[in-house]
Write a protein that holds these residues in place. Sequence first.
Motif, PDB file in Angstrom:
ATOM      1  N   GLN A   6       0.838  -1.200   0.000  1.00 10.54           N
ATOM      2  CA  GLN A   6       0.000   0.000   0.000  1.00 10.54           C
ATOM      3  C   GLN A   6       0.875   1.253   0.000  1.00 10.54           C
ATOM      4  O   GLN A   6       1.754   1.381   0.840  1.00 10.54           O
ATOM      5  N   PRO A   7       0.618   2.171  -0.920  1.00 14.03           N
ATOM      6  CA  PRO A   7       1.356   3.437  -0.865  1.00 14.03           C
ATOM      7  C   PRO A   7       0.944   4.250   0.362  1.00 14.03           C
ATOM      8  O   PRO A   7      -0.166   4.108   0.866  1.00 14.03           O
ATOM      9  N   THR A   8       1.863   5.059   0.828  1.00 16.52           N
ATOM     10  CA  THR A   8       1.620   5.870   2.011  1.00 16.52           C
ATOM     11  C   THR A   8       1.838   7.343   1.673  1.00 16.52           C
ATOM     12  O   THR A   8       2.049   7.689   0.511  1.00 16.52           O
ATOM     13  N   ASP A   9       1.823   8.182   2.698  1.00 13.37           N
ATOM     14  CA  ASP A   9       2.048   9.607   2.468  1.00 13.37           C
ATOM     15  C   ASP A   9       3.403   9.880   1.828  1.00 13.37           C
ATOM     16  O   ASP A   9       3.567  10.851   1.097  1.00 13.37           O
ATOM     17  N   GLY A  10       4.372   9.007   2.152  1.00 13.35           N
ATOM     18  CA  GLY A  10       5.725   9.278   1.668  1.00 13.35           C
ATOM     19  C   GLY A  10       6.183   8.375   0.543  1.00 13.35           C
ATOM     20  O   GLY A  10       7.297   8.525   0.043  1.00 13.35           O
ATOM     21  N   THR A  11       5.326   7.446   0.140  1.00 10.56           N
ATOM     22  CA  THR A  11       5.753   6.501  -0.894  1.00 10.56           C
ATOM     23  C   THR A  11       4.707   6.403  -1.997  1.00 10.56           C
ATOM     24  O   THR A  11       3.561   6.780  -1.828  1.00 10.56           O
ATOM     25  N   ARG A  12       5.138   5.864  -3.108  1.00  9.51           N
ATOM     26  CA  ARG A  12       4.256   5.684  -4.270  1.00  9.51           C
ATOM     27  C   ARG A  12       4.628   4.388  -4.967  1.00  9.51           C
ATOM     28  O   ARG A  12       5.680   3.817  -4.732  1.00  9.51           O
ATOM     29  N   TRP A  13       3.714   3.949  -5.847  1.00  6.40           N
ATOM     30  CA  TRP A  13       3.995   2.737  -6.602  1.00  6.40           C
ATOM     31  C   TRP A  13       4.979   3.007  -7.738  1.00  6.40           C
ATOM     32  O   TRP A  13       4.997   4.079  -8.328  1.00  6.40           O
ATOM     33  N   ARG A  14       5.746   1.951  -8.023  1.00 10.53           N
ATOM     34  CA  ARG A  14       6.595   1.987  -9.207  1.00 10.53           C
ATOM     35  C   ARG A  14       6.614   0.585  -9.787  1.00 10.53           C
ATOM     36  O   ARG A  14       6.782  -0.395  -9.059  1.00 10.53           O
ATOM     37  N   CYS A  15       6.422   0.471 -11.098  1.00 11.23           N
ATOM     38  CA  CYS A  15       6.515  -0.824 -11.758  1.00 11.23           C
ATOM     39  C   CYS A  15       7.975  -1.256 -11.767  1.00 11.23           C
ATOM     40  O   CYS A  15       8.846  -0.512 -12.234  1.00 11.23           O
ATOM     41  N   THR A  16       8.238  -2.461 -11.260  1.00  7.55           N
ATOM     42  CA  THR A  16       9.634  -2.893 -11.162  1.00  7.55           C
ATOM     43  C   THR A  16      10.205  -3.260 -12.531  1.00  7.55           C
ATOM     44  O   THR A  16      11.419  -3.358 -12.685  1.00  7.55           O
ATOM     45  N   LEU A  17       9.346  -3.489 -13.514  1.00  4.34           N
ATOM     46  CA  LEU A  17       9.840  -3.911 -14.829  1.00  4.34           C
ATOM     47  C   LEU A  17      10.154  -2.730 -15.736  1.00  4.34           C
ATOM     48  O   LEU A  17      11.177  -2.707 -16.395  1.00  4.34           O
ATOM     49  N   CYS A  18       9.260  -1.737 -15.800  1.00  2.00           N
ATOM     50  CA  CYS A  18       9.464  -0.651 -16.761  1.00  2.00           C
ATOM     51  C   CYS A  18       9.617   0.705 -16.100  1.00  2.00           C
ATOM     52  O   CYS A  18       9.897   1.689 -16.775  1.00  2.00           O
ATOM     53  N   GLY A  19       9.414   0.794 -14.784  1.00  2.00           N
ATOM     54  CA  GLY A  19       9.631   2.066 -14.107  1.00  2.00           C
ATOM     55  C   GLY A  19       8.443   3.001 -14.136  1.00  2.00           C
ATOM     56  O   GLY A  19       8.531   4.133 -13.671  1.00  2.00           O
ATOM     57  N   ASN A  20       7.321   2.553 -14.667  1.00  2.00           N
ATOM     58  CA  ASN A  20       6.109   3.378 -14.682  1.00  2.00           C
ATOM     59  C   ASN A  20       5.726   3.808 -13.264  1.00  2.00           C
ATOM     60  O   ASN A  20       5.690   2.995 -12.347  1.00  2.00           O
ATOM     61  N   LEU A  21       5.439   5.099 -13.122  1.00  2.00           N
ATOM     62  CA  LEU A  21       5.059   5.642 -11.810  1.00  2.00           C
ATOM     63  C   LEU A  21       3.617   6.127 -11.782  1.00  2.00           C
ATOM     64  O   LEU A  21       3.084   6.427 -10.711  1.00  2.00           O
ATOM     65  N   THR A  22       2.976   6.219 -12.931  1.00  2.00           N
ATOM     66  CA  THR A  22       1.766   7.034 -12.989  1.00  2.00           C
ATOM     67  C   THR A  22       0.509   6.322 -13.468  1.00  2.00           C
ATOM     68  O   THR A  22      -0.596   6.815 -13.226  1.00  2.00           O
ATOM     69  N   ARG A  23       0.623   5.195 -14.156  1.00  2.00           N
ATOM     70  CA  ARG A  23      -0.584   4.614 -14.756  1.00  2.00           C
ATOM     71  C   ARG A  23      -0.702   3.129 -14.438  1.00  2.00           C
ATOM     72  O   ARG A  23       0.139   2.332 -14.858  1.00  2.00           O
TER      73      ARG A  23
END
Length: 80
Positions: A6-23
Amino acid sequence: MTTVPQPTDGTRWRCTLCGNLTRFDVTRTSKVVEYVHLDLAGESTVEEREVVSETIESVRCRWCNAVDQIELVDRPGADS
Ligand SMILES: [Zn+2]
């Protein structure tokens, strides 16, 4: 039961394969209580929605279609 962190106030998701942060496509199961208000004609409107519980089933990257290949990274500007 999910392998997605789960993302938190200080963290966000990142795809480990391609680096996508936003979609991402997020499949989510929610248990919700709705306050349904019907007018005299029988038309209903949901006036309040309370999420009782929520589980993320899977997250798919929109860029490379990887499923549940998600890690948490710091958000820019987040205090470390
Ligand atoms: Zn990806």
